[in-house]
Design a protein around this motif. Structure first.
Motif, PDB file in Angstrom:
ATOM      1  N   ASN A 381     -13.261 -47.997  -7.995  1.00  0.00           N
ATOM      2  CA  ASN A 381     -13.696 -46.601  -7.865  1.00  0.00           C
ATOM      3  C   ASN A 381     -14.192 -46.266  -6.466  1.00  0.00           C
ATOM      4  O   ASN A 381     -14.398 -45.091  -6.146  1.00  0.00           O
ATOM      5  N   LEU A 382     -14.371 -47.283  -5.598  1.00  0.00           N
ATOM      6  CA  LEU A 382     -14.904 -47.055  -4.264  1.00  0.00           C
ATOM      7  C   LEU A 382     -13.782 -47.027  -3.230  1.00  0.00           C
ATOM      8  O   LEU A 382     -12.878 -47.876  -3.275  1.00  0.00           O
ATOM      9  N   PRO A 383     -13.823 -46.084  -2.290  1.00  0.00           N
ATOM     10  CA  PRO A 383     -12.781 -46.022  -1.251  1.00  0.00           C
ATOM     11  C   PRO A 383     -12.873 -47.222  -0.319  1.00  0.00           C
ATOM     12  O   PRO A 383     -13.961 -47.583   0.142  1.00  0.00           O
ATOM     13  N   ARG A 384     -11.735 -47.819  -0.039  1.00  0.00           N
ATOM     14  CA  ARG A 384     -11.698 -49.002   0.807  1.00  0.00           C
ATOM     15  C   ARG A 384     -11.636 -48.620   2.284  1.00  0.00           C
ATOM     16  O   ARG A 384     -11.234 -47.519   2.669  1.00  0.00           O
ATOM     17  N   ALA A 385     -12.061 -49.559   3.119  1.00  0.00           N
ATOM     18  CA  ALA A 385     -11.987 -49.417   4.571  1.00  0.00           C
ATOM     19  C   ALA A 385     -11.357 -50.671   5.140  1.00  0.00           C
ATOM     20  O   ALA A 385     -11.229 -51.699   4.460  1.00  0.00           O
ATOM     21  N   SER A 386     -10.963 -50.605   6.405  1.00  0.00           N
ATOM     22  CA  SER A 386     -10.393 -51.783   7.062  1.00  0.00           C
ATOM     23  C   SER A 386     -11.463 -52.870   7.196  1.00  0.00           C
ATOM     24  O   SER A 386     -12.666 -52.592   7.213  1.00  0.00           O
ATOM     25  N   GLY A 387     -11.017 -54.116   7.304  1.00  0.00           N
ATOM     26  CA  GLY A 387     -11.941 -55.221   7.489  1.00  0.00           C
ATOM     27  C   GLY A 387     -12.686 -55.104   8.813  1.00  0.00           C
ATOM     28  O   GLY A 387     -12.256 -54.411   9.739  1.00  0.00           O
ATOM     29  N   ALA A 388     -13.827 -55.774   8.900  1.00  0.00           N
ATOM     30  CA  ALA A 388     -14.649 -55.735  10.107  1.00  0.00           C
ATOM     31  C   ALA A 388     -15.150 -57.131  10.409  1.00  0.00           C
ATOM     32  O   ALA A 388     -15.730 -57.785   9.545  1.00  0.00           O
ATOM     33  N   SER A 389     -14.891 -57.595  11.619  1.00  0.00           N
ATOM     34  CA  SER A 389     -15.354 -58.913  12.051  1.00  0.00           C
ATOM     35  C   SER A 389     -14.852 -59.986  11.081  1.00  0.00           C
ATOM     36  O   SER A 389     -13.652 -60.055  10.819  1.00  0.00           O
ATOM     37  N   ILE A 390     -15.750 -60.789  10.523  1.00  0.00           N
ATOM     38  CA  ILE A 390     -15.336 -61.870   9.623  1.00  0.00           C
ATOM     39  C   ILE A 390     -15.153 -61.379   8.188  1.00  0.00           C
ATOM     40  O   ILE A 390     -14.772 -62.160   7.310  1.00  0.00           O
ATOM     41  N   PHE A 391     -15.404 -60.084   7.923  1.00  0.00           N
ATOM     42  CA  PHE A 391     -15.332 -59.552   6.574  1.00  0.00           C
ATOM     43  C   PHE A 391     -13.969 -58.919   6.311  1.00  0.00           C
ATOM     44  O   PHE A 391     -13.498 -58.101   7.102  1.00  0.00           O
ATOM     45  N   ASP A 392     -13.368 -59.271   5.166  1.00  0.00           N
ATOM     46  CA  ASP A 392     -12.062 -58.704   4.831  1.00  0.00           C
ATOM     47  C   ASP A 392     -12.133 -57.688   3.689  1.00  0.00           C
ATOM     48  O   ASP A 392     -11.117 -57.106   3.314  1.00  0.00           O
ATOM     49  N   THR A 393     -13.318 -57.476   3.131  1.00  0.00           N
ATOM     50  CA  THR A 393     -13.462 -56.561   2.004  1.00  0.00           C
ATOM     51  C   THR A 393     -14.541 -55.530   2.336  1.00  0.00           C
ATOM     52  O   THR A 393     -15.742 -55.828   2.269  1.00  0.00           O
ATOM     53  N   CYS A 394     -14.107 -54.341   2.720  1.00  0.00           N
ATOM     54  CA  CYS A 394     -15.034 -53.308   3.180  1.00  0.00           C
ATOM     55  C   CYS A 394     -14.743 -51.982   2.482  1.00  0.00           C
ATOM     56  O   CYS A 394     -13.639 -51.768   1.957  1.00  0.00           O
ATOM     57  N   TYR A 395     -15.738 -51.102   2.498  1.00  0.00           N
ATOM     58  CA  TYR A 395     -15.654 -49.822   1.795  1.00  0.00           C
ATOM     59  C   TYR A 395     -16.132 -48.690   2.700  1.00  0.00           C
ATOM     60  O   TYR A 395     -17.067 -48.868   3.487  1.00  0.00           O
ATOM     61  N   ASP A 396     -15.490 -47.540   2.561  1.00  0.00           N
ATOM     62  CA  ASP A 396     -15.876 -46.346   3.317  1.00  0.00           C
ATOM     63  C   ASP A 396     -16.802 -45.504   2.439  1.00  0.00           C
ATOM     64  O   ASP A 396     -16.347 -44.769   1.569  1.00  0.00           O
ATOM     65  N   LEU A 397     -18.105 -45.610   2.676  1.00  0.00           N
ATOM     66  CA  LEU A 397     -19.081 -44.910   1.845  1.00  0.00           C
ATOM     67  C   LEU A 397     -19.688 -43.713   2.583  1.00  0.00           C
ATOM     68  O   LEU A 397     -20.767 -43.242   2.234  1.00  0.00           O
ATOM     69  N   PHE A 398     -18.978 -43.218   3.590  1.00  0.00           N
ATOM     70  CA  PHE A 398     -19.434 -42.038   4.327  1.00  0.00           C
ATOM     71  C   PHE A 398     -19.574 -40.864   3.359  1.00  0.00           C
ATOM     72  O   PHE A 398     -18.662 -40.560   2.574  1.00  0.00           O
ATOM     73  N   GLY A 399     -20.740 -40.197   3.386  1.00  0.00           N
ATOM     74  CA  GLY A 399     -20.952 -39.035   2.533  1.00  0.00           C
ATOM     75  C   GLY A 399     -21.561 -39.349   1.182  1.00  0.00           C
ATOM     76  O   GLY A 399     -22.002 -38.445   0.473  1.00  0.00           O
ATOM     77  N   PHE A 400     -21.612 -40.634   0.797  1.00  0.00           N
ATOM     78  CA  PHE A 400     -22.218 -41.010  -0.477  1.00  0.00           C
ATOM     79  C   PHE A 400     -23.736 -41.086  -0.330  1.00  0.00           C
ATOM     80  O   PHE A 400     -24.252 -41.547   0.697  1.00  0.00           O
ATOM     81  N   VAL A 401     -24.442 -40.677  -1.367  1.00  0.00           N
ATOM     82  CA  VAL A 401     -25.898 -40.863  -1.405  1.00  0.00           C
ATOM     83  C   VAL A 401     -26.212 -42.235  -1.988  1.00  0.00           C
ATOM     84  O   VAL A 401     -27.041 -42.985  -1.472  1.00  0.00           O
ATOM     85  N   SER A 402     -25.526 -42.603  -3.073  1.00  0.00           N
ATOM     86  CA  SER A 402     -25.643 -43.926  -3.681  1.00  0.00           C
ATOM     87  C   SER A 402     -24.355 -44.226  -4.428  1.00  0.00           C
ATOM     88  O   SER A 402     -23.584 -43.307  -4.742  1.00  0.00           O
ATOM     89  N   VAL A 403     -24.115 -45.506  -4.677  1.00  0.00           N
ATOM     90  CA  VAL A 403     -22.915 -45.904  -5.416  1.00  0.00           C
ATOM     91  C   VAL A 403     -23.292 -46.958  -6.454  1.00  0.00           C
ATOM     92  O   VAL A 403     -24.249 -47.718  -6.275  1.00  0.00           O
ATOM     93  N   ARG A 404     -22.538 -46.989  -7.517  1.00  0.00           N
ATOM     94  CA  ARG A 404     -22.716 -47.970  -8.592  1.00  0.00           C
ATOM     95  C   ARG A 404     -21.844 -49.184  -8.282  1.00  0.00           C
ATOM     96  O   ARG A 404     -20.641 -49.044  -8.064  1.00  0.00           O
ATOM     97  N   VAL A 405     -22.466 -50.367  -8.214  1.00  0.00           N
ATOM     98  CA  VAL A 405     -21.723 -51.582  -7.881  1.00  0.00           C
ATOM     99  C   VAL A 405     -22.037 -52.673  -8.902  1.00  0.00           C
ATOM    100  O   VAL A 405     -23.116 -52.681  -9.509  1.00  0.00           O
ATOM    101  N   PRO A 406     -21.113 -53.615  -9.108  1.00  0.00           N
ATOM    102  CA  PRO A 406     -21.383 -54.708 -10.035  1.00  0.00           C
ATOM    103  C   PRO A 406     -22.410 -55.678  -9.461  1.00  0.00           C
ATOM    104  O   PRO A 406     -22.554 -55.800  -8.246  1.00  0.00           O
ATOM    105  N   THR A 407     -23.122 -56.349 -10.342  1.00  0.00           N
ATOM    106  CA  THR A 407     -24.062 -57.370  -9.885  1.00  0.00           C
ATOM    107  C   THR A 407     -23.299 -58.575  -9.346  1.00  0.00           C
ATOM    108  O   THR A 407     -22.152 -58.824  -9.701  1.00  0.00           O
ATOM    109  N   VAL A 408     -23.956 -59.333  -8.466  1.00  0.00           N
ATOM    110  CA  VAL A 408     -23.413 -60.580  -7.920  1.00  0.00           C
ATOM    111  C   VAL A 408     -24.432 -61.682  -8.211  1.00  0.00           C
ATOM    112  O   VAL A 408     -25.628 -61.508  -7.937  1.00  0.00           O
TER     113      VAL A 408
END
Length: 475
Positions: A381-408
């Motif tokens: 449900n979250l918009p994806r973004a390009s990877g950054a540095s050593i991270f390959d899984t990123c999200y574009d949360l521009f404009g969001f106040v908060s988001v619901r994410v699964p626990t880790v």
């Protein structure tokens, strides 16, 4: 109220079921987190040198059976120079240094030996994120009378050292360089002493023990080993073996040196408790917060109600704190990863290390990919973004106040399950809304639980009894 409940949700459960007792999803406050990346750091001013005329210190004869409390602070609270206020610049520099540290740890383990590398007392802890580093700082007094110095804490190192006059080669630090000639308690260590024999690759010059430690990022310290008095608040600890560095180079930026908290005999912890180790507890301050964390020494630092996980000894790396990790979970579901992936072999390979000096948790590639894919599957449900540095899984949360994410979650030996706050696994890599899954793959069999994942959680190490505890407090 919701924020408080969310912070408490990471505390450990001992259930072995997949139907865990904590929520399977939580809220990440995007707006607040981004606002913190734009805060201009306010350095903590250097406090005045302590005056013996205004307070009576708690004198301790030697470095055994000592207890104390210190504040832990982010390095962005330490008076430094050339400070960047741009979050992305700080982030990129921090990850670059982090990658060098991980490479150095792997080389050190591959070599099979260390590289040249009642009331409690303690100090606040500060984080080094501002200067592009994941290190945390404490402020201690060195010598008699005590000279206040910021030092980096490092659970993967043993030697305690500070830069010293005469300084043939020194990097910039925020406090005046320590001058042993001004200390009445300074005493050089002879080459024949037992203390000198505990130093790896020790040398001898004019009858005095010489030390030399190098780090994976090219930093190093070289100088004379000495016995000196250290001051923690109002507590004096005498006859602590420290390195007095006359030739130093490094990316410590502002710090006078390093306080090693590893499991070896030359670390501060080892010297407090001898070969069996001493108890200590720490809370690493969360990124962007104004309050300090805490580092506390002594049996009284062990909290009631913590969930305890056995420490695992690795003869090839006695300085490191290994823990038994059985698996990983996302959204209350355990990821199908073979438990052998995280085991320490009889040859000392693999295993899982908890390290305050590494920022991002590293996992063997196969384990990381299964973990990452499990997280992606529950964040469609979250918009994806390009990877950054050593991270390959990123999200574009521009404009969001908060988001619901699964626990880790981390599943530890013996049953405890540690569930992380959302800010400990989705972190901003810029100040415009790009958030990344804060784990990274490693080609090595070694897993490292980094300080981003440890932030805000009370962690206690009982070296004498061989346990590490999580909770019950948040910080």
């Amino acid at each position: 109220m919701f924020t408080v409940l969310l912070l408490l949700s990471f505390l450990l459960s001992t259930s072995s079921s997949h139907n865990l007792s904590y929520p399977h999803f939580q809220q990440l406050d995007v707006k607040q987190t981004l606002a913190q990346t734009k805060l201009i750091p306010t350095p903590t001013p250097n406090p005045k040198q302590p005056s013996n005329h205004h307070q009576t210190p708690n004198t301790v004869t030697d470095s055994s059976s000592t207890k104390g409390k210190l504040k832990l602070v982010h390095r962005d609270k330490v008076p430094t120079f050339n400070t960047s206020h741009d979050h992305q610049t700080r982030f990129n520099a921090r990850i670059k240094r982090d990658s060098r540290r991980v490479a150095a740890l792997l080389r050190r383990l591959a070599s099979g030996k260390p590289t040249l590398d009642s009331e409690a007392f303690g100090s606040d802890v500060v984080s080094g994120m501002e200067q592009g580093s994941g290190e945390y700082f404490v402020r201690i007094g060195v010598g008699s009378p005590p000279r206040n110095q910021y030092v980096v804490i490092d659970s993967g190192s043993d030697i305690i050292w500070v830069q010293c006059e005469p300084c043939t080669q020194c990097y910039h630090q925020s406090d005046p360089v320590f001058n042993p000639a001004d200390s009445s308690s300074y005493a050089g260590v002879s080459c024949e002493s037992t203390v000198c024999s505990h130093v790896d690759n020790a040398g001898c010059h004019e009858g005095r023990c010489r030390y030399e430690v190098s780090y994976g990022d090219g930093s190093y310290t070289k100088g004379t080993l000495a016995l000196e008095t250290l001051t923690f608040g109002r507590t004096l600890i005498r006859n602590v073996a420290i390195g007095c560095g006359h030739r130093n180079q490094g990316m410590f930026v502002g710090a006078a040196g390093l306080l090693g908290l590893g499991g070896g005999p030359m670390s501060f912890v080892g010297q407090l408790g001898g070969q069996t180790g001493e108890a200590f507890s720490y809370c690493l301050v969360s990124r962007g917060t104004q309050s300090p964390g805490l580092l506390e020494f002594g049996r009284e630092a062990m909290p009631v109600g913590a969930a305890w996980v056995p420490l695992i000894h690795n003869p090839r790396a006695p300085s490191f704190y290994y823990v038994g990790l059985l698996g990983l979970g996302v959204g209350g579901l355990r990821i199908p990863i073979p438990e052998d992936v995280f085991k320490l072999s009889e040859m000392g390979d693999g295993g899982v290390v908890m390290d305050t000096g590494t920022a991002v948790t590293r996992l063997p590639t196969a384990a990381y990919e299964a973990f990452r894919d499990g997280f992606i599957a529950q964040t469609t449900n979250l918009p994806r973004a390009s990877g950054a540095s050593i991270f390959d899984t990123c999200y574009d949360l521009f404009g969001f106040v908060s988001v619901r994410v699964p626990t880790v979650s981390f599943y530890f030996s013996g049953g405890p399950i540690l569930t992380l706050p959302a800010r400990n696994f989705l972190i901003p890599v810029d100040d415009v809304g790009t958030f990344c899954f804060a784990f990274a793959p490693s080609s090595s069999a070694l897993s490292i639980i980094g300080n981003i994942q440890q932030e805000g959680i009370q962690i206690s190490v009982d070296g004498a009894n061989g346990f590490v505890g999580f909770g019950p407090n948040v910080c």
